[in-house]
Every structure is written in structure tokens, then in C-alpha cells.
Write an enzyme that holds these catalytic residues in place. Sequence first.
Site, mmCIF file in Angstrom:
data_model
loop_
_atom_site.group_PDB
_atom_site.id
_atom_site.type_symbol
_atom_site.label_atom_id
_atom_site.label_comp_id
_atom_site.label_asym_id
_atom_site.label_seq_id
_atom_site.Cartn_x
_atom_site.Cartn_y
_atom_site.Cartn_z
ATOM 1 N N LYS A 10 49.527 41.061 37.056
ATOM 2 C CA LYS A 10 49.530 39.934 36.129
ATOM 3 C C LYS A 10 48.629 40.243 34.944
ATOM 4 O O LYS A 10 47.533 40.773 35.102
ATOM 5 C CB LYS A 10 49.024 38.680 36.855
ATOM 6 N N PRO A 91 43.078 47.563 40.978
ATOM 7 C CA PRO A 91 41.651 47.341 41.211
ATOM 8 C C PRO A 91 41.359 45.879 41.503
ATOM 9 O O PRO A 91 42.109 44.976 41.124
ATOM 10 C CB PRO A 91 40.997 47.799 39.895
ATOM 11 N N ALA A 93 38.928 42.391 41.440
ATOM 12 C CA ALA A 93 38.094 41.689 40.452
ATOM 13 C C ALA A 93 38.280 42.305 39.079
ATOM 14 O O ALA A 93 37.333 42.677 38.400
ATOM 15 C CB ALA A 93 36.620 41.718 40.863
ATOM 16 N N ALA A 94 39.548 42.392 38.669
ATOM 17 C CA ALA A 94 39.894 43.169 37.481
ATOM 18 C C ALA A 94 40.672 42.387 36.432
ATOM 19 O O ALA A 94 41.081 42.956 35.424
ATOM 20 C CB ALA A 94 40.709 44.395 37.892
ATOM 21 N N GLY A 95 40.927 41.099 36.649
ATOM 22 C CA GLY A 95 41.694 40.337 35.675
ATOM 23 C C GLY A 95 43.183 40.547 35.765
ATOM 24 O O GLY A 95 43.931 40.136 34.879
ATOM 25 N N LEU A 96 43.646 41.171 36.854
ATOM 26 C CA LEU A 96 45.072 41.447 37.039
ATOM 27 C C LEU A 96 45.706 40.551 38.096
ATOM 28 O O LEU A 96 46.884 40.717 38.411
ATOM 29 C CB LEU A 96 45.281 42.919 37.430
ATOM 30 N N GLY A 99 44.908 39.950 44.078
ATOM 31 C CA GLY A 99 45.062 39.187 45.310
ATOM 32 C C GLY A 99 46.136 38.119 45.183
ATOM 33 O O GLY A 99 46.941 37.911 46.091
ATOM 34 N N ASP A 130 46.129 31.290 40.152
ATOM 35 C CA ASP A 130 47.142 32.208 39.623
ATOM 36 C C ASP A 130 48.327 32.400 40.577
ATOM 37 O O ASP A 130 49.334 32.998 40.189
ATOM 38 C CB ASP A 130 46.533 33.592 39.353
#
Length: 271
Positions: A10, A91, A93-96, A99, A130
Site C-alpha cells: 500500500k 519491511p 513499520a515502513a508506511g506500506l 501487516g 488501513d
Amino acid sequence: MTLTETAYAKINLALHARRRREDGYHELETVFAFVDDGDRLSATPAEADALTTLGEFAGKIDDPFDNIVGKALSTLPHGRGWAVKLEKRLPVAAGLGGGSADAGAVFRMVERAHGLPDDWHARAAKLGADVPACVLSRPSVGTGTGTELEEVAVNDLAGCPVLLVNPREPVPTGPVFKAWDQVDRGPMPTGTLRQIALEGRNDLEAPAVAICPVIADVLTALRDTGPFLARMSGSGATCFALYDSEAELQAAAEKIASDRPGWWQMAGKLR
């Protein structure tokens, strides 16, 4: 029968923070988009639910049994049990939304095998803001805390070459939101997906850079490769760049890999 699904990465093409709510969450306007690559999941029938993690970032998952994949399984009817294998390629905690994307993939596998309950959206939202967008994994505008969704009417960025780059430094979401200066810089623009992306912004970029200064280096490196847009995703630290051609994307990926071999990257196309 084995089910397989990609947990699509995302990105937030724009993220406008409007105000901090009394419940501690933030009122947001964001546009979600998804890359055609990400984590990979497979599921086979089993006596009980089980989760196996592998891949480059599997070690970042502290407790596989308390992982959001396990929580997604427990919230949905899916038969006796599933043995799920999660290849963690994004990765943490990456803003993607890694999870959340994994949970979204579970929802889509359950949908194929058994169908989703009518209240799937509410169940997804309880897992994370999200998650509903990641279940759809199509361009959509999110409001409220990001869970109220409206699909983008004109997706003129479908198939657009995109490069994701992360400096391999985790950036927890909470501190970034807490560091936001609470200045409302105005609503997200409207129009086609490309118009929203180009005219929008990410209000979390400045606080994220203050917490993790290397994000600024990532943005500079990406902008030096000549994309038509480079921006941080979510609360960081991953940044993305959009290109007009595959050749430009390939050249950019090679340059970043050469100049910054320690950085993680993923190339793909927007869905």
C-alpha cells in the site's frame, strides 16, 4: 486445495491530516494506491489455524501467533483451520501497510473459499485503519481514520511504473502522528488519481523526517532520478517514485542500488 494471494504493498499517494480527534485518532483524507507486488501468502486446510513466517523480514514479527494474520483468521469463518505460510517481503513499520496488506490478503482468500460475511468491513476496521482499503487493494479515497472508503472514479495511474525505497529504518506510526504540528493545511484535491497525487501532499512527511532524517536523503535520491512524483508513503520511512516509462524506472532502480546498496527497494506497477 492451496490458496495463494499477494498482499499488495500500500502507498498513500496523498495524506492530509485535518485534525486530532477527541478519541486520540486523527481525522484524515488520504488516497490509497497499491503496487502489484508485496508479501505472499498461501493457505491449506488444517486441523487448526497455524502461521509460518519466512522471508527477509520474518524476523521482525515478534509473535507470529499474535500477528494480524492470525487475528484476521480468527475474525472470519473459514472452516476447521488453515495452515498459512507468510513470505514477509515488505519491511515492517515502513508506511506500506504490510501487516494490513497481509490481513487484506487473508480476507480475499476467505472470500474465494467461503465468501465474506456482510459485516466484513467492520471486522476489517477493528484490525486496523488501513485494513479495509487493503482488502479491496484498489485505488480509493479514505476519510475519517481512513476506514471510510470511496473508490477513485478515474484511475489514470493503472500500470504506472513505481519504485519503492526504504532505508531499512523502522518508523513507528504513533510518534509521527504525535509530532504532527496540528496545522490544517486544507482538504485533499479532487479529480483523477493522477491529479489528486500531483496536487496533494503528505502532512506526516515533516514530522517523520524529524524523527528519521534519512527519509530526506531517500526523497532526494529518488527525485534525482527524474520521476514525475516522489513522496513519502504513510508515516514513513518508505518513499515512492512514479515514472512515465519502464525504462526510466529501471534506470532509477539501478542507480539507487548502485549508490545506496544498503537500502531496500521494490519495483512494480500500480494496480
